[in-house]
Design a protein around this motif. Structure first.
Motif, PDB file in Angstrom:
ATOM      1  N   TYR A 527       7.661  15.344  -1.932  1.00 12.50           N
ATOM      2  CA  TYR A 527       8.018  13.946  -1.734  1.00 12.50           C
ATOM      3  C   TYR A 527       7.342  13.090  -2.805  1.00 12.50           C
ATOM      4  N   ASP A 528       7.849  11.894  -3.011  1.00  9.23           N
ATOM      5  CA  ASP A 528       7.294  11.041  -4.060  1.00  9.23           C
ATOM      6  C   ASP A 528       5.807  10.748  -3.846  1.00  9.23           C
ATOM      7  N   HIS A 529       5.385  10.712  -2.580  1.00 11.45           N
ATOM      8  CA  HIS A 529       3.972  10.410  -2.319  1.00 11.45           C
ATOM      9  C   HIS A 529       3.082  11.657  -2.366  1.00 11.45           C
ATOM     10  N   ASP A 530       3.685  12.843  -2.477  1.00  7.43           N
ATOM     11  CA  ASP A 530       2.908  14.079  -2.529  1.00  7.43           C
ATOM     12  C   ASP A 530       2.269  14.282  -3.897  1.00  7.43           C
ATOM     13  N   ARG A 531       1.127  14.929  -3.908  1.00  7.97           N
ATOM     14  CA  ARG A 531       0.464  15.294  -5.150  1.00  7.97           C
ATOM     15  C   ARG A 531      -0.207  16.663  -4.972  1.00  7.97           C
ATOM     16  N   ASN A 532      -0.298  17.395  -6.072  1.00 11.80           N
ATOM     17  CA  ASN A 532      -1.135  18.584  -6.126  1.00 11.80           C
ATOM     18  C   ASN A 532      -1.919  18.487  -7.426  1.00 11.80           C
ATOM     19  N   GLY A 533      -2.775  19.445  -7.671  1.00  7.84           N
ATOM     20  CA  GLY A 533      -3.550  19.449  -8.900  1.00  7.84           C
ATOM     21  C   GLY A 533      -3.499  20.809  -9.552  1.00  7.84           C
ATOM     22  N   VAL A 534      -3.694  20.824 -10.870  1.00  3.95           N
ATOM     23  CA  VAL A 534      -3.777  22.080 -11.613  1.00  3.95           C
ATOM     24  C   VAL A 534      -5.115  22.064 -12.360  1.00  3.95           C
ATOM     25  N   ARG A 535      -5.978  22.999 -11.982  1.00  2.90           N
ATOM     26  CA  ARG A 535      -7.302  23.083 -12.588  1.00  2.90           C
ATOM     27  C   ARG A 535      -7.301  24.164 -13.657  1.00  2.90           C
ATOM     28  N   GLU A 550       6.254  16.256  -7.852  1.00  2.00           N
ATOM     29  CA  GLU A 550       7.690  16.504  -7.664  1.00  2.00           C
ATOM     30  C   GLU A 550       8.090  17.955  -7.488  1.00  2.00           C
ATOM     31  N   LEU A 551       7.638  18.870  -8.331  1.00  2.00           N
ATOM     32  CA  LEU A 551       8.057  20.265  -8.233  1.00  2.00           C
ATOM     33  C   LEU A 551       6.881  21.191  -8.473  1.00  2.00           C
ATOM     34  N   CYS A 552       6.671  22.114  -7.548  1.00  2.00           N
ATOM     35  CA  CYS A 552       5.623  23.132  -7.687  1.00  2.00           C
ATOM     36  C   CYS A 552       6.227  24.487  -7.353  1.00  2.00           C
ATOM     37  N   GLU A 553       6.100  25.409  -8.279  1.00  2.00           N
ATOM     38  CA  GLU A 553       6.650  26.744  -8.083  1.00  2.00           C
ATOM     39  C   GLU A 553       5.513  27.697  -7.737  1.00  2.00           C
ATOM     40  N   LEU A 554       5.783  28.592  -6.811  1.00  2.00           N
ATOM     41  CA  LEU A 554       4.806  29.598  -6.413  1.00  2.00           C
ATOM     42  C   LEU A 554       5.120  30.888  -7.162  1.00  2.00           C
ATOM     43  N   ILE A 555       4.240  31.262  -8.066  1.00  2.00           N
ATOM     44  CA  ILE A 555       4.523  32.388  -8.948  1.00  2.00           C
ATOM     45  C   ILE A 555       3.448  33.467  -8.816  1.00  2.00           C
ATOM     46  N   HIS A 556       3.802  34.659  -9.303  1.00  2.00           N
ATOM     47  CA  HIS A 556       2.865  35.771  -9.399  1.00  2.00           C
ATOM     48  C   HIS A 556       2.705  36.109 -10.877  1.00  2.00           C
ATOM     49  N   ALA A 557       1.469  36.213 -11.336  1.00  2.00           N
ATOM     50  CA  ALA A 557       1.218  36.660 -12.704  1.00  2.00           C
ATOM     51  C   ALA A 557       1.359  38.177 -12.742  1.00  2.00           C
ATOM     52  N   GLU A 558       2.267  38.678 -13.567  1.00  2.00           N
ATOM     53  CA  GLU A 558       2.429  40.123 -13.724  1.00  2.00           C
ATOM     54  C   GLU A 558       1.653  40.566 -14.972  1.00  2.00           C
ATOM     55  N   GLU A 561      -1.640  36.178 -18.327  1.00  2.00           N
ATOM     56  CA  GLU A 561      -2.971  35.733 -17.926  1.00  2.00           C
ATOM     57  C   GLU A 561      -2.874  34.325 -17.350  1.00  2.00           C
ATOM     58  N   VAL A 562      -3.730  34.030 -16.393  1.00  2.00           N
ATOM     59  CA  VAL A 562      -3.707  32.752 -15.696  1.00  2.00           C
ATOM     60  C   VAL A 562      -4.625  31.769 -16.424  1.00  2.00           C
ATOM     61  N   LEU A 563      -4.043  30.632 -16.839  1.00  4.96           N
ATOM     62  CA  LEU A 563      -4.801  29.586 -17.528  1.00  4.96           C
ATOM     63  C   LEU A 563      -5.125  28.404 -16.626  1.00  4.96           C
ATOM     64  N   GLY A 564      -4.392  28.265 -15.512  1.00  2.00           N
ATOM     65  CA  GLY A 564      -4.629  27.159 -14.596  1.00  2.00           C
ATOM     66  C   GLY A 564      -4.110  27.508 -13.220  1.00  2.00           C
ATOM     67  N   VAL A 565      -4.779  26.974 -12.170  1.00  2.00           N
ATOM     68  CA  VAL A 565      -4.390  27.276 -10.792  1.00  2.00           C
ATOM     69  C   VAL A 565      -4.233  25.987 -10.004  1.00  2.00           C
ATOM     70  N   TYR A 571      -1.033  26.865  -1.211  1.00  2.20           N
ATOM     71  CA  TYR A 571      -1.006  27.728  -2.389  1.00  2.20           C
ATOM     72  C   TYR A 571      -2.128  27.401  -3.377  1.00  2.20           C
ATOM     73  N   ALA A 572      -3.172  26.755  -2.895  1.00  2.30           N
ATOM     74  CA  ALA A 572      -4.358  26.527  -3.729  1.00  2.30           C
ATOM     75  C   ALA A 572      -4.895  27.856  -4.252  1.00  2.30           C
ATOM     76  N   GLY A 573      -5.231  27.876  -5.523  1.00  7.98           N
ATOM     77  CA  GLY A 573      -5.755  29.078  -6.154  1.00  7.98           C
ATOM     78  C   GLY A 573      -4.701  29.967  -6.783  1.00  7.98           C
ATOM     79  N   ARG A 574      -3.410  29.662  -6.511  1.00  6.90           N
ATOM     80  CA  ARG A 574      -2.349  30.474  -7.114  1.00  6.90           C
ATOM     81  C   ARG A 574      -2.056  29.984  -8.528  1.00  6.90           C
ATOM     82  N   PRO A 575      -1.470  30.846  -9.373  1.00 12.18           N
ATOM     83  CA  PRO A 575      -1.247  30.474 -10.776  1.00 12.18           C
ATOM     84  C   PRO A 575      -0.311  29.271 -10.907  1.00 12.18           C
TER      85      PRO A 575
END
Length: 690
Positions: A527-535, A550-558, A561-565, A571-575
């Motif tokens: 939603y427009d008022h929703d927020r997440n963060g990428v560390r 606006e858009l957050c995709e839940l992915i698996h690193a195969e 390498e993970v540069l940010g989560v 889904y905190a901590g996911r790539p």
């Protein structure tokens, strides 16, 4: 190496400066026409587009042709040193034709035939319209193709729209047979088993309709592709009707930001690309976001043939059809016009030369206002620019040395709009493309805007935001690009469907999965008022936490390498940001929609890694962009201030001359006033160029 392209017309190897000119509206006032010639010379205008909507003046009755007024005009142009793009007048037909041959009028998606009026209210499939167009075009070519004032054909005007008449339905079915071969193949590609919509006869298929079929996405996509092909075919019909009289005369058609046509399909047909630009300047104190948006389209149209293009229409003051018709502030006419030149235009032209006295565009900006003389602010701006353009002869024909490209497909845009998820309030494909381009533009990085079918070789960095519709062959091309040492950046909602809008099986991002080294399991619309963060992770090359919207995709690193989560939600901590090394290159994936602060920092890092240089080897102030044109021996650096405030720009220690004054710049920095622009010249460091 960068090269200098031949001038668009050998008659006219200078920067073109002029306007749409409509003398057919002033035949009752010969004193106005005489005054126009004086004013054109005073304004430094050297080319006019004539005859664009002149069909009724050229053929007032069926089979009765009146060319005397055009004869006089073009002969006067020769005497005055003025040239002409001669238009075919098919953009609007005369009333006698609509009355006698109603089949030429378009039928809407609601299956109702239009009345006479407006522009482009005609059917590209109508045999009568094609016949009448060819007759008039042929007579124009026979009479004027070798006239010394004529430098090229201006084919019609801003092609657009579609028709749903019986002729077009028949052509659509013919086109579908050519594309799919059999009904079985069409039904499979369109997934018509959904809602039991399978076709058993070609005659059952019609174009999408608001009161009929509109929910089969592959059907919608096929119709849009057909409309492009039908429009291109009509343009080809027009060019063929004028070409024989002088095969050397170049042809263009002025394009616009119309979403329903894939303009790349025109590239092989046309000798030169031209487009019409009408930004809403001064909607904010800082015009840089809008300038970057305009820069994107300059880059797109330049990239269609990867050589200089024409700015065929712009306004020297205001429009009369935007929500607010705001005047250009002092300096903006010069700045916005030279921005087009900086991105590869060899012209600055306007709609219109003289304001019409009546009808819908009587208050649209023009070089000559209703007052009828040169003593106006706008005329002075145009004349001043005319002097500048007259001094840029050495820039004409130079290329734009782009080592970076943005991948933008029209059919991808159409498919994304039809997708029905994950944010039906606006998934923002174009907005995303503009944001990534803007981050490069703000660093002065020359960027081509290419399609999936274009050649990827020669680029160091390719950015493919939201490549939702990704063909298998496109995936393979990008894979080979990375393996050979290229850098690819892609994002969420990529590799989802194929060319028929069928979802790839086996895991998204489909054909890009090996290259990107990730598997995308789910995507969430916020939603427009929703927020997440990428560390950012340690060693990622970027520091801190950035806001995702606006858009957050839940992915698996195969293999990546993970540069940010992610920092929040379940889904905190996911790539959220990854990098995959493949062969000699690398591929980045952004799983979330990140904003300008992140994109600016990210592309600074990635461009440096990829060996991509900006126009100046120095940090540009906020709101300032720099763009380069080059012939391989000299670079011409346009430094432009869209910030709304004075700016100081640090130079990079190279030797520069000011192109307009020919003075050597001894200082380590230059000052730019509000809406200021400087054109600098140095020895070339362009390297490869498109």
């Amino acid at each position: 190496m960068t090269k200098r392209f031949p001038p668009i017309s050998p008659k006219f190897p200078v920067m073109q400066h002029g306007a749409d000119y409509n003398p057919d509206q002033w035949q009752h006032a010969p004193e106005v026409l005489a005054e126009d010639i004086r004013l054109m010379k005073l304004a430094g205008c050297n080319v006019m587009s004539v005859g664009i909507f002149a069909w009724a003046a050229l053929e007032p009755e069926e089979g009765v042709f009146t060319f005397d007024w055009l004869d006089r005009l073009l002969d006067t142009f020769v005497e005055s040193g003025i040239f002409a793009w001669l238009a075919t007048p098919s953009g609007a037909r005369p009333a006698w034709m609509s009355a006698k041959y109603p089949e030429v009028l378009r039928v809407g998606a609601n299956r109702v035939r239009n009345l006479h009026g407006l522009r482009h209210n005609h059917c590209y499939s109508s045999p009568v319209y094609r016949e009448k167009t060819a007759i008039l075009n042929g007579k124009l070519a026979e009479r004027y193709a070798n006239h010394p004032a004529v430098i090229g054909w201006h084919i019609s005007n801003e092609y657009g729209g579609d028709c749903h008449c019986d002729y077009c339905q028949a052509e659509f079915r013919k086109w579908l047979r050519e594309q799919y071969g059999t009904l079985e193949a069409l039904n499979a590609a369109w997934w018509t088993s959904f809602w039991a919509h399978a076709y058993t006869d070609w005659e059952q298929i019609e174009s999408p309709a608001p009161h009929g079929e509109s929910m089969v996405h592959a059907h919608n996509l096929a119709w849009r592709r057909f409309v492009t092909d039908r429009t291109v075919d009509f343009c080809r019909h027009e060019i063929e009707s004028v070409r024989a009289a002088n095969p050397e005369l170049p042809a263009t058609t002025n394009m616009h930001m119309i979403e329903g046509i894939d303009y790349r399909r025109f590239a092989e047909l046309l000798d030169v690309i031209s487009w019409d630009s009408y930004p809403t300047w001064h909607d904010a104190q800082d015009d840089s976001q809008l300038a970057a948006y305009v820069g994107f389209y300059h880059d797109l149209f330049r990239s269609l043939k990867r050589k200089p293009f024409l700015l065929m229409e712009s306004t020297p003051s205001l429009t009369n059809w935007q929500p607010v018709s705001k005047l250009k502030r002092p300096g903006m006419h010069r700045l916005s016009s030279l921005q087009a030149v900086a991105h590869g235009s060899d012209s600055v032209q306007y709609f219109q030369w003289r304001k019409s006295r009546g009808s819908s565009e009587k208050f649209h900006g023009a070089v000559v206002d209703h007052v009828g003389h040169e003593h106006t602010r706008v005329f002075a701006d145009v004349a001043e620019l005319g002097k500048t353009l007259a001094g840029l002869g050495e820039v004409v024909g130079t290329g734009v040395p782009a080592e970076t490209a943005i991948l933008f497909d029209y059919d991808n845009s159409w498919a994304v709009r039809d997708a029905q998820g994950p944010r039906n309030m606006g998934v923002g494909y174009e907005k995303t493309v503009y944001a990534h381009h803007r981050a490069l533009w703000a660093r002065g990085i020359a960027t081509d805007v290419i399609g999936s079918e274009d050649d990827f070789s020669g680029y160091k960095l390719i950015v493919a935001p939201m490549l939702y519709l990704c063909r298998e062959e496109t995936g393979k091309k990008l894979e080979r690009f990375v393996e050979a040492g290229g850098t690819l950046v892609s994002t969420y909602w990529s590799g989802v469907v194929d060319e028929n809008d069928l979802c790839h099986l086996g895991g998204f991002p489909g054909p890009l999965r090996k290259t990107l080294g990730i598997w995308a399991e789910e995507i969430e619309g916020l939603y427009d008022h929703d927020r997440n963060g990428v560390r950012m992770a340690d060693g990622a090359g970027l520091e801190g936490t950035f806001e995702a919207i606006e858009l957050c995709e839940l992915i698996h690193a195969e293999s990546a390498e993970v540069l940010g989560v992610y920092t929040d939600d379940f889904y905190a901590g996911r790539p959220a940001l990854t990098r995959n090394r493949l062969g000699e290159g690398r591929a980045y994936y952004m799983a979330a929609r990140l904003q300008d602060d992140f994109l600016g920092a990210f592309y600074g890092k990635v461009a440096a890694e990829a060996g991509v240089r900006g126009a100046l080897n120095a940090e540009l102030p906020s709101g300032v962009s720099a763009q380069v044109r080059s012939d391989g021996e000299s670079d011409y650096v346009f430094v432009m201030n869209f910030s709304g405030e004075p700016r100081v720009v640090e130079l990079d220690g190279q030797a520069y001359d000011d192109v307009e004054t020919a003075e050597t710049i001894a200082a380590e920095r230059i000052e730019l006033p509000v809406n200021g622009v400087r054109i600098l010249k140095r020895g070339s460091e362009a390297g490869s160029a498109r």
